[in-house]
Design a protein around this motif. Structure first.
Motif, PDB file in Angstrom:
ATOM      1  N   GLY A  33       0.795  -1.216   0.000  1.00  0.00           N
ATOM      2  CA  GLY A  33       0.000   0.000   0.000  1.00  0.00           C
ATOM      3  C   GLY A  33       0.830   1.268   0.000  1.00  0.00           C
ATOM      4  N   PRO A  34       0.284   2.342  -0.586  1.00  0.00           N
ATOM      5  CA  PRO A  34       1.018   3.603  -0.730  1.00  0.00           C
ATOM      6  C   PRO A  34       1.429   4.234   0.588  1.00  0.00           C
ATOM      7  N   GLU A  35       0.594   4.118   1.624  1.00  0.00           N
ATOM      8  CA  GLU A  35       0.927   4.741   2.906  1.00  0.00           C
ATOM      9  C   GLU A  35       2.180   4.105   3.509  1.00  0.00           C
ATOM     10  N   LYS A  36       2.261   2.800   3.443  1.00  0.00           N
ATOM     11  CA  LYS A  36       3.436   2.119   3.985  1.00  0.00           C
ATOM     12  C   LYS A  36       4.677   2.415   3.145  1.00  0.00           C
ATOM     13  N   VAL A  37       4.514   2.465   1.843  1.00  0.00           N
ATOM     14  CA  VAL A  37       5.630   2.796   0.955  1.00  0.00           C
ATOM     15  C   VAL A  37       6.164   4.189   1.279  1.00  0.00           C
ATOM     16  N   ALA A  38       5.262   5.138   1.504  1.00  0.00           N
ATOM     17  CA  ALA A  38       5.676   6.504   1.836  1.00  0.00           C
ATOM     18  C   ALA A  38       6.457   6.541   3.143  1.00  0.00           C
ATOM     19  N   TRP A  39       6.046   5.723   4.106  1.00  0.00           N
ATOM     20  CA  TRP A  39       6.755   5.697   5.392  1.00  0.00           C
ATOM     21  C   TRP A  39       8.166   5.132   5.236  1.00  0.00           C
ATOM     22  N   LEU A  40       8.322   4.111   4.398  1.00  0.00           N
ATOM     23  CA  LEU A  40       9.657   3.560   4.153  1.00  0.00           C
ATOM     24  C   LEU A  40      10.572   4.621   3.544  1.00  0.00           C
ATOM     25  N   GLU A  41      10.034   5.415   2.646  1.00  0.00           N
ATOM     26  CA  GLU A  41      10.826   6.502   2.061  1.00  0.00           C
ATOM     27  C   GLU A  41      11.220   7.510   3.133  1.00  0.00           C
ATOM     28  N   GLU A  42      10.302   7.767   4.062  1.00  0.00           N
ATOM     29  CA  GLU A  42      10.591   8.686   5.168  1.00  0.00           C
ATOM     30  C   GLU A  42      11.698   8.125   6.064  1.00  0.00           C
ATOM     31  N   LEU A  43      11.738   6.802   6.211  1.00  0.00           N
ATOM     32  CA  LEU A  43      12.770   6.174   7.027  1.00  0.00           C
ATOM     33  C   LEU A  43      14.145   6.195   6.375  1.00  0.00           C
ATOM     34  N   GLY A  44      14.199   6.482   5.091  1.00  0.00           N
ATOM     35  CA  GLY A  44      15.485   6.542   4.411  1.00  0.00           C
ATOM     36  C   GLY A  44      15.818   5.349   3.550  1.00  0.00           C
ATOM     37  N   PHE A  45      14.842   4.445   3.312  1.00  0.00           N
ATOM     38  CA  PHE A  45      15.086   3.354   2.371  1.00  0.00           C
ATOM     39  C   PHE A  45      15.451   3.964   1.012  1.00  0.00           C
ATOM     40  N   ASP A  46      16.381   3.348   0.317  1.00  0.00           N
ATOM     41  CA  ASP A  46      16.777   3.859  -0.999  1.00  0.00           C
ATOM     42  C   ASP A  46      15.646   3.731  -2.006  1.00  0.00           C
TER      43      ASP A  46
END
Length: 345
Positions: A182-195
């Motif tokens: 889901g997009p919300e979880k994907v956005a959070w991973l980006e916030e965490l610094g995943f490449d």
């Protein structure tokens, strides 16, 4: 006024066939237990809900004994000492315990660990500083052994284990690719610094993964199985390492999946690419890695390089429904049930 003479608990009423349902659990009220010499009476504050619990509901042979029908469901807990009959613990102390799905319980004092609420929020003892965090740390560093510049891919990356895996990989100088739903979880991973963060529910997921790992995958931390594994396998590099932590996509299966036998393809890949695929249970690394984990993780949490998210459900009676959602990815972060007030907040 709270009744201090009664204990509420949730039992395994029957073994599920396929997905667990409400009929598989039973809520009951029983007299308050009393501690014997060397024991403590504990009040549950937080109950940890984790995917491994589905396996404990089954009587299939596994690495741990199943919960017996009619017994309290197992689970890690953060609790407060209500009554102590051991000099090592006092009334009011906060401890890491294993009371399971109940409001109160008795445990030997030697089997619980006193927590320091000044060090970190006490809920982290069953999350980022507890079993999930340690699972990520030990599995990634001992089996995955990521090197600077390598690509680490992790499934269920928005969960408590997966999110820690990706962040620790980054701390160690590797490139982290997270897969979530889901997009919300994907956005959070980006916030965490995943490449890179990918949505496994996207119709273009396989192509997205291929584009995200142009140099292949050196470490794949497996939490899921299913179609995510099918997309990952062709992308694994020679000498890739695969720590197998969980297979949540398969926990409710009652028969073998349809389709052709995929074992020859897997064995050929293991042989021709010299893959290391290693299942593990975090307890096997406690003696060798736990002290180091506590030191490292506490430092990373303090300096902001390791972040976490909690999904808190109020009330013990809501534990079964929350657990069912966990198995289908409805939770967002570490899933906890707050059973009673947290005196440290």
């Amino acid at each position: 006024m709270t009744d201090t003479t009664q204990n509420t608990r949730i039992l395994l009423a029957s073994r599920p066939h396929g997905e667990p349902t409400a009929e598989n659990s039973r809520l009951e009220t029983v007299p308050m237990p009393e501690p014997a010499e060397g024991e403590v009476l504990l009040r549950t504050i937080y109950l940890s809900l984790d995917p491994y619990m589905r396996g404990r509901m089954s009587d299939a042979k596994s690495y741990a004994a199943p919960v017996e029908v009619g017994a309290v469901m197992q689970g890690g807990t953060v609790a407060q000492v209500v009554q102590s009959r051991d000099p090592s613990l006092a009334e009011g102390d906060i401890v890491l315990s294993h009371l399971g799905w109940q409001a109160y319980g008795v445990q030997p004092a030697r089997q619980v660990r006193k927590l320091d609420p000044q060090r970190a929020p006490i809920s982290t003892a069953v999350g980022v500083l507890g079993m999930p965090g340690f699972t990520a740390y030990a599995g990634l560093l001992e089996i995955g052994r990521p090197q600077p510049g390598e690509t680490v891919v992790v499934a269920a990356a928005a969960g408590p284990v997966g999110s820690a895996v990706g962040q620790i990989a980054r701390i160690k100088g590797a490139r982290a690719v997270g897969i979530a739903g889901g997009p919300e979880k994907v956005a959070w991973l980006e916030e965490l610094g995943f490449d890179v963060a990918l949505d496994h529910r996207s119709p273009t997921f396989k192509d997205d993964l291929k584009a995200a790992v142009p140099d292949g995958i050196d470490v794949y931390f497996e939490n899921v199985g299913g179609h995510v594994w099918d997309a990952v396998l062709p992308r694994l590099n020679t000498y890739a390492r695969v720590p197998v932590c969980g297979l949540v996509a398969h926990y409710n299966e009652t028969e073998a999946p349809a389709g052709p036998d995929r074992m020859p393809r897997l064995m050929q890949a293991i042989l021709t690419k010299s893959l290391t695929i290693r299942g593990f249970i975090q307890t096997e690394f406690v003696k060798t890695h736990y002290k180091e984990f506590q030191k490292d993780a506490a430092g990373w949490l303090a300096d902001g390089s390791l972040r976490h998210r909690e999904d808190v459900v109020e009330g013990l009676e809501n534990a079964p429904e929350a657990f069912f959602g966990l198995l289908t990815g409805k939770n967002f972060g570490k899933l906890l049930v707050q059973v009673s007030d947290d005196p440290t907040r």
